[in-house]
Scaffold this active site. Structure first.
Site, PDB file in Angstrom:
ATOM      1  N   TYR A  53      41.277 -73.203  -9.507  1.00 16.89           N
ATOM      2  CA  TYR A  53      42.913 -72.893  -9.173  1.00 16.89           C
ATOM      3  C   TYR A  53      43.726 -74.089  -9.866  1.00 16.89           C
ATOM      4  O   TYR A  53      44.219 -74.895  -9.218  1.00 16.89           O
ATOM      5  CB  TYR A  53      43.177 -72.685  -7.998  1.00 16.89           C
ATOM      6  CG  TYR A  53      42.568 -71.139  -7.429  1.00 16.89           C
ATOM      7  CD1 TYR A  53      41.993 -70.239  -8.068  1.00 16.89           C
ATOM      8  CD2 TYR A  53      42.740 -70.847  -5.890  1.00 16.89           C
ATOM      9  CE1 TYR A  53      41.258 -69.237  -7.560  1.00 16.89           C
ATOM     10  CE2 TYR A  53      42.154 -69.848  -5.472  1.00 16.89           C
ATOM     11  CZ  TYR A  53      41.399 -68.899  -6.249  1.00 16.89           C
ATOM     12  OH  TYR A  53      40.720 -67.832  -5.634  1.00 16.89           O
ATOM     13  N   HIS A 127      31.569 -68.891  -5.940  1.00 14.26           N
ATOM     14  CA  HIS A 127      32.942 -68.115  -6.458  1.00 14.26           C
ATOM     15  C   HIS A 127      32.543 -66.820  -7.267  1.00 14.26           C
ATOM     16  O   HIS A 127      33.320 -65.792  -7.015  1.00 14.26           O
ATOM     17  CB  HIS A 127      33.536 -68.965  -7.441  1.00 14.26           C
ATOM     18  CG  HIS A 127      35.066 -68.803  -7.397  1.00 14.26           C
ATOM     19  ND1 HIS A 127      36.073 -69.683  -7.671  1.00 14.26           N
ATOM     20  CD2 HIS A 127      35.832 -67.314  -7.467  1.00 14.26           C
ATOM     21  CE1 HIS A 127      37.329 -68.750  -7.780  1.00 14.26           C
ATOM     22  NE2 HIS A 127      37.088 -67.595  -7.675  1.00 14.26           N
ATOM     23  N   SER A 207      43.516 -60.693  -3.250  1.00 19.49           N
ATOM     24  CA  SER A 207      44.748 -59.771  -3.953  1.00 19.49           C
ATOM     25  C   SER A 207      44.906 -58.550  -3.212  1.00 19.49           C
ATOM     26  O   SER A 207      44.726 -57.567  -3.502  1.00 19.49           O
ATOM     27  CB  SER A 207      44.095 -59.529  -5.335  1.00 19.49           C
ATOM     28  OG  SER A 207      44.335 -60.441  -6.341  1.00 19.49           O
ATOM     29  N   PRO A 208      44.864 -58.842  -1.773  1.00 19.04           N
ATOM     30  CA  PRO A 208      45.176 -57.428  -1.069  1.00 19.04           C
ATOM     31  C   PRO A 208      46.355 -56.839  -1.240  1.00 19.04           C
ATOM     32  O   PRO A 208      46.398 -55.470  -0.818  1.00 19.04           O
ATOM     33  CB  PRO A 208      45.098 -58.145   0.622  1.00 19.04           C
ATOM     34  CG  PRO A 208      45.623 -59.591   0.315  1.00 19.04           C
ATOM     35  CD  PRO A 208      45.185 -60.013  -0.815  1.00 19.04           C
ATOM     36  N   LEU A 209      47.409 -57.246  -1.834  1.00 22.51           N
ATOM     37  CA  LEU A 209      48.539 -56.531  -2.218  1.00 22.51           C
ATOM     38  C   LEU A 209      48.632 -56.184  -3.733  1.00 22.51           C
ATOM     39  O   LEU A 209      49.570 -55.651  -4.035  1.00 22.51           O
ATOM     40  CB  LEU A 209      49.865 -57.567  -1.646  1.00 22.51           C
ATOM     41  CG  LEU A 209      49.751 -58.019  -0.384  1.00 22.51           C
ATOM     42  CD1 LEU A 209      51.228 -59.093  -0.396  1.00 22.51           C
ATOM     43  CD2 LEU A 209      49.883 -56.875   0.579  1.00 22.51           C
ATOM     44  N   GLY A 210      47.463 -56.437  -4.391  1.00 21.33           N
ATOM     45  CA  GLY A 210      47.454 -56.100  -5.509  1.00 21.33           C
ATOM     46  C   GLY A 210      47.563 -56.823  -6.608  1.00 21.33           C
ATOM     47  O   GLY A 210      47.685 -56.487  -7.752  1.00 21.33           O
ATOM     48  N   ALA A 215      52.473 -57.080  -6.423  1.00 22.00           N
ATOM     49  CA  ALA A 215      52.536 -57.259  -5.237  1.00 22.00           C
ATOM     50  C   ALA A 215      53.944 -56.882  -4.674  1.00 22.00           C
ATOM     51  O   ALA A 215      53.770 -55.759  -3.913  1.00 22.00           O
ATOM     52  CB  ALA A 215      52.057 -58.611  -4.503  1.00 22.00           C
ATOM     53  N   GLY A 216      54.915 -56.751  -5.499  1.00 19.66           N
ATOM     54  CA  GLY A 216      56.339 -56.492  -5.283  1.00 19.66           C
ATOM     55  C   GLY A 216      56.489 -54.949  -5.527  1.00 19.66           C
ATOM     56  O   GLY A 216      57.448 -54.500  -4.803  1.00 19.66           O
TER      57      GLY A 216
END
Length: 285
Positions: A53, A127, A207-210, A215-216
């Site tokens: 990262y 990973h 990435s649970p929100l996409g 995500a937004g």
């Protein structure tokens, strides 16, 4: 903050995914530190990172270094389980490459230890499978690190059911976590989630929100999440995380964040109770 377990460690039911604070589009360090501190203030005791990262080729481990600085400057830093990973690389041109060789994994772990400033890494995860290296050899390197006391717990990421079973066997039943992509838009990891539930292994959706850029838009893309959010007076993102938590007690989402307000909103999902009908509707989206 509600809690769940990874191995023999109790952690916050929702963790912090720190990747957005180090890759392309990252904020300045001041805002990143404020984000991590906001998470700690709200009760987070799990932070997910990786040596890959970073943005530029000469800053491998940027995210690990950032997390170490944030934890050292907060009175709750010592209570946090840091989960990091090795086996993925970023050459600095925006691409991702792989090196699952045992030599690289062990060298990467040593470097992560130095950056995090610890004697043993709380949770170290392979990973991503490297097609050039037998999976057993890569996981065997993680087992060696566990046996040597370099890491306290072992996990894998981006694995299929066969690899989960194989890794657990190689680790002598000591596999504690599987970190796979899972979100309303990406549900192909359902079999892995079910297997983790069966085996009592923590499942950490990344990435649970996409994803960072999407995500937004979760509510506008997946209307039922928006409708249920409106009924509860919360964000669609909170509904999404609450839905995941309700799937199994082994699920510990790690939503990425680079702003204090977004991680606070995500963490509020731990207190959101969805009805059985709402969960069933979201399962069919």
């Amino acid at each position: 903050m509600h809690t769940r377990r990874i191995g023999d460690i109790e952690v916050s039911a929702i963790g912090l995914g720190a990747m957005p604070m180090s890759i392309e589009g990252r904020p300045d360090e001041t805002r990143s530190l404020a984000t991590i501190h906001a998470a700690l203030d709200a009760g987070v005791t799990l932070i997910d990172t990786a040596d890959a990262y970073h943005q530029h080729a000469d800053e491998v481990g940027h995210n690990e270094t950032l997390i170490a600085k944030a934890l050292a400057s907060h009175d709750r830093g010592k209570d946090v389980l840091v989960a990091t990973k090795g086996g993925h690389l970023r050459p600095g041109d925006g691409t991702w490459t792989l090196d699952g060789s045992p030599e690289h994994i062990k060298e990467a772990c040593e470097a992560s230890l130095r950056r995090l400033g610890v004697e043993a890494i709380g949770l170290y995860q392979f990973h991503r499978p490297d097609p050039k290296v037998p999976y057993a050899e890569s996981v065997g390197a993680v087992r060696d690190l566990l046996d040597a006391g370099k890491i306290r717990m072992a996990g894998i990421s981006n694995a299929n059911p066969e690899q989960i079973r194989q890794a657990n066997e190689i680790l002598g039943g000591r596999l504690v976590s599987v970190q796979n992509q899972f979100s309303p838009a990406f549900r192909s990891s359902e079999p892995e989630l079910r297997l983790c539930d069966e085996l009592g292994i923590a499942f950490l959706p990344w990435s649970p929100l996409g994803g960072i850029s999407r995500a937004g838009e979760l509510g506008s893309v997946h209307a039922p999440f928006a409708r249920i959010a409106e009924a509860h007076g919360v964000s669609p993102q909170q509904v999404c995380l609450a839905w995941m938590l309700a799937k199994s007690p082994v699920v510990v989402p790690i939503p990425g964040s680079s702003r204090p307000e977004t991680i606070r909103d995500s963490l509020a999902a731990a207190d959101l109770a969805l009805t059985a009908d709402e969960r069933a509707e979201l399962d069919t989206v």
